[in-house]
Design a protein around this motif. Sequence first.
Motif, mmCIF file in Angstrom:
data_model
loop_
_atom_site.group_PDB
_atom_site.id
_atom_site.type_symbol
_atom_site.label_atom_id
_atom_site.label_comp_id
_atom_site.label_asym_id
_atom_site.label_seq_id
_atom_site.Cartn_x
_atom_site.Cartn_y
_atom_site.Cartn_z
ATOM 1 N N SER A 426 0.836 -1.210 0.000
ATOM 2 C CA SER A 426 0.000 0.000 0.000
ATOM 3 C C SER A 426 0.866 1.253 0.000
ATOM 4 N N LEU A 427 1.964 1.227 0.761
ATOM 5 C CA LEU A 427 2.868 2.374 0.819
ATOM 6 C C LEU A 427 3.529 2.613 -0.537
ATOM 7 N N LEU A 428 3.999 1.546 -1.187
ATOM 8 C CA LEU A 428 4.662 1.680 -2.486
ATOM 9 C C LEU A 428 3.690 2.157 -3.560
ATOM 10 N N LEU A 429 2.439 1.683 -3.499
ATOM 11 C CA LEU A 429 1.430 2.140 -4.458
ATOM 12 C C LEU A 429 1.063 3.598 -4.197
ATOM 13 N N GLY A 430 0.959 3.967 -2.917
ATOM 14 C CA GLY A 430 0.623 5.346 -2.577
ATOM 15 C C GLY A 430 1.700 6.324 -3.012
ATOM 16 N N GLN A 431 2.958 5.907 -2.955
ATOM 17 C CA GLN A 431 4.063 6.765 -3.381
ATOM 18 C C GLN A 431 4.301 6.686 -4.887
ATOM 19 N N GLU A 432 3.530 5.846 -5.580
ATOM 20 C CA GLU A 432 3.635 5.632 -7.028
ATOM 21 C C GLU A 432 5.005 5.087 -7.442
ATOM 22 N N ILE A 433 5.663 4.402 -6.503
ATOM 23 C CA ILE A 433 6.879 3.672 -6.861
ATOM 24 C C ILE A 433 6.491 2.411 -7.628
ATOM 25 N N LEU A 434 5.317 1.866 -7.281
ATOM 26 C CA LEU A 434 4.707 0.775 -8.040
ATOM 27 C C LEU A 434 3.367 1.252 -8.578
ATOM 28 N N LEU A 435 2.989 0.736 -9.748
ATOM 29 C CA LEU A 435 1.704 1.068 -10.354
ATOM 30 C C LEU A 435 0.879 -0.200 -10.496
ATOM 31 N N ALA A 436 -0.397 -0.130 -10.105
ATOM 32 C CA ALA A 436 -1.302 -1.267 -10.246
ATOM 33 C C ALA A 436 -1.922 -1.241 -11.632
ATOM 34 N N GLN A 437 -1.859 -2.375 -12.327
ATOM 35 C CA GLN A 437 -2.448 -2.509 -13.657
ATOM 36 C C GLN A 437 -3.264 -3.796 -13.689
ATOM 37 N N GLY A 438 -4.476 -3.734 -13.128
ATOM 38 C CA GLY A 438 -5.303 -4.925 -13.007
ATOM 39 C C GLY A 438 -4.690 -5.883 -12.001
ATOM 40 N N ASP A 439 -4.443 -7.121 -12.430
ATOM 41 C CA ASP A 439 -3.826 -8.120 -11.560
ATOM 42 C C ASP A 439 -2.302 -8.037 -11.582
ATOM 43 N N MET A 440 -1.778 -7.039 -12.279
ATOM 44 C CA MET A 440 -0.327 -6.888 -12.406
ATOM 45 C C MET A 440 0.128 -5.620 -11.696
ATOM 46 N N ILE A 441 1.414 -5.593 -11.358
ATOM 47 C CA ILE A 441 2.041 -4.368 -10.883
ATOM 48 C C ILE A 441 3.244 -4.094 -11.777
ATOM 49 N N ALA A 442 3.575 -2.821 -11.932
ATOM 50 C CA ALA A 442 4.657 -2.455 -12.844
ATOM 51 C C ALA A 442 5.409 -1.254 -12.304
ATOM 52 N N THR A 443 6.619 -1.091 -12.785
ATOM 53 C CA THR A 443 7.412 0.083 -12.442
ATOM 54 C C THR A 443 8.440 0.320 -13.540
ATOM 55 N N GLN A 444 8.825 1.587 -13.690
ATOM 56 C CA GLN A 444 9.840 1.958 -14.672
ATOM 57 C C GLN A 444 10.687 3.065 -14.063
ATOM 58 N N ALA A 445 12.015 2.919 -14.169
ATOM 59 C CA ALA A 445 12.903 3.882 -13.520
ATOM 60 C C ALA A 445 14.082 4.212 -14.420
ATOM 61 N N THR A 446 14.565 5.456 -14.291
ATOM 62 C CA THR A 446 15.776 5.888 -14.989
ATOM 63 C C THR A 446 16.665 6.641 -14.005
ATOM 64 N N LEU A 447 17.965 6.529 -14.220
ATOM 65 C CA LEU A 447 18.941 7.233 -13.395
ATOM 66 C C LEU A 447 19.969 7.860 -14.318
ATOM 67 N N SER A 448 20.151 9.172 -14.194
ATOM 68 C CA SER A 448 21.112 9.873 -15.042
ATOM 69 C C SER A 448 21.477 11.202 -14.397
ATOM 70 N N GLY A 449 22.768 11.510 -14.379
ATOM 71 C CA GLY A 449 23.215 12.775 -13.817
ATOM 72 C C GLY A 449 22.868 12.942 -12.355
ATOM 73 N N GLY A 450 22.751 11.840 -11.625
ATOM 74 C CA GLY A 450 22.413 11.910 -10.207
ATOM 75 C C GLY A 450 20.940 12.089 -9.931
ATOM 76 N N LEU A 451 20.086 12.042 -10.976
ATOM 77 C CA LEU A 451 18.641 12.203 -10.812
ATOM 78 C C LEU A 451 17.942 10.871 -11.070
ATOM 79 N N LEU A 452 17.105 10.446 -10.120
ATOM 80 C CA LEU A 452 16.350 9.205 -10.240
ATOM 81 C C LEU A 452 14.891 9.525 -10.518
ATOM 82 N N SER A 453 14.364 8.941 -11.578
ATOM 83 C CA SER A 453 12.961 9.127 -11.926
ATOM 84 C C SER A 453 12.279 7.763 -11.920
ATOM 85 N N VAL A 454 11.193 7.649 -11.137
ATOM 86 C CA VAL A 454 10.436 6.401 -11.046
ATOM 87 C C VAL A 454 9.012 6.684 -11.501
#
Length: 466
Positions: A426-454
Amino acid sequence: MIMKRFIALFVVLGAALMAAPGIIGFQVEKYYQGLMQQFAKGGVELVSQDYQRAWFGAESRTGFLVRIPGGADRSKTETLNFSLVSHIVHGPLTTEGVRLADIQSDIRVEGESLLPADYEAVIRTLIEIDGQGSTRIDLPASEIPASGQRPSIRFSGVEGEMRFDAAFEQVDARFTLPTLRLAQQSGQLLEIDGMQFDSHSRRDISGLMLGGGRFEIGRIGLRDEESGSRFEIRQLGIDAQSNASETAVSASVRYRLEELAVNETAYGPADIQLGVGNLSPKALLQVQQSIDEINAQQLSDEKKGMALLSVLMGNAPALLKGDPVVTIDKLSIQTPDGLITGKLSVQSVGLELKEIGNAPAVLNKLVADASLQMPKRLFMLLVQQKVEADLLRQFEQRRLIEPESEMPDTEQLKEMAATLADRQLSLLLGQEILLAQGDMIATQATLSGGLLSVNGKTIPLPQPPQ
């Protein structure tokens, strides 16, 4: 006078033929020792060598040791001793024609021959006059009854060949095992069908042995009649390839599987492709040579691990200088709960060894891209198992301090772990670190120049001290 010259010529030729085997024997021993060293580089330890050279031939016994991880946590090590016993005929004249040597070998495990004495097995190495040669393995189809520690064996034959040049700088190998059945009196049965192995390697201009190969098994089955348990793998394949340019070495490996079944639960198909690139050829050569030297020494696992770590640390600056990259180009695993997919790419850019202990500095010099999608039920199961293990460890540590403290039973521990796992999700979904997609969960992240985008959202990272 002419007759005397002919007689003298025949005497000289006869003397040369008689002397040749003894002279050739010294050269053959060098090649044979080289073969054993190459064999030892395949992951076994060479622990003893006894080479008895005579004029027309030689007898050799070479002992090897294989260390096999054991125990539930694989922290223990079991050992298997085996030896290669060879009967060597010196050239130049052998039953196979003009050769440097003809070598016939037998494998013995714990002092006992792996195959019965009356079994017509061929493990034969022919070395040509120029030093190149081949080792041929030909085991005809047979049924071999159990004897001592050896299980009963039934197979449709084994055939293989390895070809090598005089300097062992070019090696090609192939191996096929159509069918194998091993059975023990305990009721355990191992079945292997359609095993094939092909590899080719060449020494590159950098000095590295590079190449590729393929390993395939049509089916592996393990069944225990007493317990009724069953384990089966179908269409397992491993493909590997390495190559080099003037400045960098790259390698890739692909694992593919049609199905893995444990009793009534099936997984698959699965396809995983890994890669590594931008590695310094010179540094890799030094690592390879150092590893060969370490393997040649009879070190304990602990000392060997320390030696390997020292080698890697010593060559780390040169390896980092090329800005190495590690990738998971494809991750696809079908599970009973759904499909797991993902990709990963991590590259260091300008990173130096002295910065490794400084997390903010490391993050600032990493470029990464990752994505993952998996069934929610499977994710929860994995998280719950980890939380349960963490809780158990905490309760055990608490009991060491407070012996009178109560320990939860198995069901209570599972309930506590399930509750905490739900909160974490619930915490990870609330912070949008994970995304709920029906019965699946997903995430996408990039790191560049010291900046992390999730998932398009910037996540603060620790900053290096000013």
